[in-house]
Scaffold this motif. Sequence first.
Motif, PDB file in Angstrom:
ATOM      1  N   ASN A   1     -30.703  93.780  -7.416  1.00  0.00           N
ATOM      2  CA  ASN A   1     -31.127  92.888  -8.248  1.00  0.00           C
ATOM      3  C   ASN A   1     -32.657  93.100  -8.642  1.00  0.00           C
ATOM      4  O   ASN A   1     -33.269  92.279  -9.411  1.00  0.00           O
ATOM      5  CB  ASN A   1     -30.982  91.382  -8.033  1.00  0.00           C
ATOM      6  N   LYS A   2     -33.483  93.919  -7.845  1.00  0.00           N
ATOM      7  CA  LYS A   2     -34.700  94.333  -7.816  1.00  0.00           C
ATOM      8  C   LYS A   2     -35.349  93.219  -7.859  1.00  0.00           C
ATOM      9  O   LYS A   2     -36.515  92.810  -8.449  1.00  0.00           O
ATOM     10  CB  LYS A   2     -34.971  94.831  -9.464  1.00  0.00           C
ATOM     11  N   THR A   3     -35.142  92.229  -6.691  1.00  0.00           N
ATOM     12  CA  THR A   3     -35.877  91.072  -6.301  1.00  0.00           C
ATOM     13  C   THR A   3     -36.844  91.852  -5.076  1.00  0.00           C
ATOM     14  O   THR A   3     -36.875  92.954  -4.634  1.00  0.00           O
ATOM     15  CB  THR A   3     -35.260  89.922  -5.719  1.00  0.00           C
ATOM     16  N   ASP A   4     -37.694  90.914  -4.443  1.00  0.00           N
ATOM     17  CA  ASP A   4     -38.676  91.398  -3.639  1.00  0.00           C
ATOM     18  C   ASP A   4     -37.850  91.460  -2.109  1.00  0.00           C
ATOM     19  O   ASP A   4     -36.858  90.987  -1.862  1.00  0.00           O
ATOM     20  CB  ASP A   4     -39.565  90.093  -3.227  1.00  0.00           C
ATOM     21  N   ARG A   5     -38.420  92.449  -1.393  1.00  0.00           N
ATOM     22  CA  ARG A   5     -38.004  92.903  -0.020  1.00  0.00           C
ATOM     23  C   ARG A   5     -38.289  91.619   0.913  1.00  0.00           C
ATOM     24  O   ARG A   5     -39.132  91.008   0.528  1.00  0.00           O
ATOM     25  CB  ARG A   5     -38.395  94.154   0.403  1.00  0.00           C
ATOM     26  N   TRP A   6     -37.586  91.855   2.049  1.00  0.00           N
ATOM     27  CA  TRP A   6     -37.995  90.841   3.288  1.00  0.00           C
ATOM     28  C   TRP A   6     -39.250  90.701   3.553  1.00  0.00           C
ATOM     29  O   TRP A   6     -39.939  89.205   3.714  1.00  0.00           O
ATOM     30  CB  TRP A   6     -36.998  91.116   4.726  1.00  0.00           C
ATOM     31  N   PRO A   7     -40.055  91.517   3.753  1.00  0.00           N
ATOM     32  CA  PRO A   7     -41.514  91.275   4.193  1.00  0.00           C
ATOM     33  C   PRO A   7     -42.368  90.313   2.948  1.00  0.00           C
ATOM     34  O   PRO A   7     -43.095  89.524   3.718  1.00  0.00           O
ATOM     35  CB  PRO A   7     -42.318  92.618   4.012  1.00  0.00           C
TER      36      PRO A   7
ATOM     37  N   ALA B   1     -52.568  99.922   4.631  1.00  0.00           N
ATOM     38  CA  ALA B   1     -51.574 100.059   3.695  1.00  0.00           C
ATOM     39  C   ALA B   1     -51.047  98.641   3.217  1.00  0.00           C
ATOM     40  O   ALA B   1     -51.716  97.768   3.883  1.00  0.00           O
ATOM     41  CB  ALA B   1     -50.077 100.707   4.132  1.00  0.00           C
ATOM     42  N   ASP B   2     -50.083  98.430   2.296  1.00  0.00           N
ATOM     43  CA  ASP B   2     -49.759  97.137   1.679  1.00  0.00           C
ATOM     44  C   ASP B   2     -48.628  96.517   2.676  1.00  0.00           C
ATOM     45  O   ASP B   2     -47.492  97.047   2.607  1.00  0.00           O
ATOM     46  CB  ASP B   2     -49.302  97.134   0.306  1.00  0.00           C
ATOM     47  N   PRO B   3     -48.712  95.525   3.366  1.00  0.00           N
ATOM     48  CA  PRO B   3     -47.626  94.874   4.190  1.00  0.00           C
ATOM     49  C   PRO B   3     -46.565  94.407   3.375  1.00  0.00           C
ATOM     50  O   PRO B   3     -45.311  94.169   3.959  1.00  0.00           O
ATOM     51  CB  PRO B   3     -48.462  94.139   5.221  1.00  0.00           C
ATOM     52  N   VAL B   4     -46.621  94.096   2.227  1.00  0.00           N
ATOM     53  CA  VAL B   4     -45.592  93.619   1.606  1.00  0.00           C
ATOM     54  C   VAL B   4     -45.145  94.277   0.389  1.00  0.00           C
ATOM     55  O   VAL B   4     -44.585  93.806  -0.617  1.00  0.00           O
ATOM     56  CB  VAL B   4     -45.948  92.086   1.065  1.00  0.00           C
ATOM     57  N   SER B   5     -45.366  95.558   0.508  1.00  0.00           N
ATOM     58  CA  SER B   5     -44.929  96.365  -0.555  1.00  0.00           C
ATOM     59  C   SER B   5     -43.258  96.421  -0.621  1.00  0.00           C
ATOM     60  O   SER B   5     -42.539  96.146   0.246  1.00  0.00           O
ATOM     61  CB  SER B   5     -45.171  98.111  -0.141  1.00  0.00           C
TER      62      SER B   5
ATOM     63  N   ARG C   1     -41.862 100.687   0.095  1.00  0.00           N
ATOM     64  CA  ARG C   1     -41.499 101.223   1.294  1.00  0.00           C
ATOM     65  C   ARG C   1     -42.192 100.156   2.476  1.00  0.00           C
ATOM     66  O   ARG C   1     -42.890  99.120   2.163  1.00  0.00           O
ATOM     67  CB  ARG C   1     -42.475 102.456   1.619  1.00  0.00           C
ATOM     68  N   ASN C   2     -41.431 100.209   3.516  1.00  0.00           N
ATOM     69  CA  ASN C   2     -41.653  99.103   4.647  1.00  0.00           C
ATOM     70  C   ASN C   2     -42.906  99.581   5.336  1.00  0.00           C
ATOM     71  O   ASN C   2     -42.915 100.557   6.162  1.00  0.00           O
ATOM     72  CB  ASN C   2     -40.604  99.068   5.633  1.00  0.00           C
ATOM     73  N   ASN C   3     -43.874  98.565   5.202  1.00  0.00           N
ATOM     74  CA  ASN C   3     -45.287  99.153   5.940  1.00  0.00           C
ATOM     75  C   ASN C   3     -45.547  98.262   7.119  1.00  0.00           C
ATOM     76  O   ASN C   3     -46.451  98.441   7.792  1.00  0.00           O
ATOM     77  CB  ASN C   3     -46.417  98.932   4.858  1.00  0.00           C
ATOM     78  N   THR C   4     -44.438  97.196   7.564  1.00  0.00           N
ATOM     79  CA  THR C   4     -44.695  96.352   8.558  1.00  0.00           C
ATOM     80  C   THR C   4     -44.254  97.455   9.705  1.00  0.00           C
ATOM     81  O   THR C   4     -43.872  98.476   9.724  1.00  0.00           O
ATOM     82  CB  THR C   4     -43.498  95.458   8.412  1.00  0.00           C
ATOM     83  N   SER C   5     -44.484  96.939  10.950  1.00  0.00           N
ATOM     84  CA  SER C   5     -44.290  97.446  12.311  1.00  0.00           C
ATOM     85  C   SER C   5     -42.746  97.315  12.765  1.00  0.00           C
ATOM     86  O   SER C   5     -42.375  97.382  13.740  1.00  0.00           O
ATOM     87  CB  SER C   5     -45.016  97.015  13.379  1.00  0.00           C
ATOM     88  N   PHE C   6     -41.931  96.506  11.735  1.00  0.00           N
ATOM     89  CA  PHE C   6     -40.545  96.184  12.215  1.00  0.00           C
ATOM     90  C   PHE C   6     -39.438  96.555  11.300  1.00  0.00           C
ATOM     91  O   PHE C   6     -39.899  96.659  10.085  1.00  0.00           O
ATOM     92  CB  PHE C   6     -40.754  94.502  12.199  1.00  0.00           C
ATOM     93  N   ILE C   7     -38.285  96.525  11.814  1.00  0.00           N
ATOM     94  CA  ILE C   7     -37.129  96.956  10.809  1.00  0.00           C
ATOM     95  C   ILE C   7     -35.925  95.923  11.072  1.00  0.00           C
ATOM     96  O   ILE C   7     -35.800  95.552  12.028  1.00  0.00           O
ATOM     97  CB  ILE C   7     -36.823  98.267  11.184  1.00  0.00           C
ATOM     98  N   LEU C   8     -35.464  95.501  10.062  1.00  0.00           N
ATOM     99  CA  LEU C   8     -34.464  94.514   9.966  1.00  0.00           C
ATOM    100  C   LEU C   8     -33.111  94.843  10.290  1.00  0.00           C
ATOM    101  O   LEU C   8     -32.571  95.844   9.821  1.00  0.00           O
ATOM    102  CB  LEU C   8     -34.411  93.605   8.537  1.00  0.00           C
TER     103      LEU C   8
END
Length: 220
Positions: free
Chosen positions: A75-81, A108-112, A115-122
Amino acid sequence: MKHPLRLRAFTLLELLTVIAIIAIVAALALPVFAAVQRRGQQTAGLSNIRQVGAAFLLYAGEHEFELPGRSAVVNKTDRWPKLLAQYIQDIRVYAAPGDPQNYLIRKADPVSNSRNNTSFILNGFNDLGTFENPSSIIRINRAELPSQTLLLGTPKPGSIHFFMDFLEPPHGNIKDHLDLKLYGDGSDYLFLDGSARFIAAKDYRDTLWLADKDYVIPEL
């Protein structure tokens, strides 16, 4: 007649002895300092991941227990971060102190959403069919044992993935994509009930990712 006091200088041998002693003490102390620093980072990291967990619970509370899903792909909505950012007071909690490539270091952008730029994976919740059907809705209350089901882990440096998938090639071997020793002998993890704890690498089990504990993770 009294002779004037003479200052006694160190001999070369004495100086070398002192230097050698200092070097030995420093060599013995360095591992201790490194361990203390690592443990301090781990404690701070546990606090960070726990705050991210609180954001997940707040999000779920406003969405009938639903967790951010993979529908962003369709649906091209925002990712979880990005979805959780509004529930987080300080976005810097997305960076694990022990992550050598966390987004603060890389700037980097943490809410990109690309790509996931956070230190966590869901958790990808592959055992509940989300890989085959990205539009699947996952709710916290679907898990049999929330306190024993992982929600977040830490990927290895360089990962760009938002979800921990063990069905998607080449993700078949979970350990190939997780940093099980972010803090020396283990890593911090977040569970579905919002609790967070440090798990030593020797105590880690792949089955912690399963919401359905009867599911059998396929082997490569």
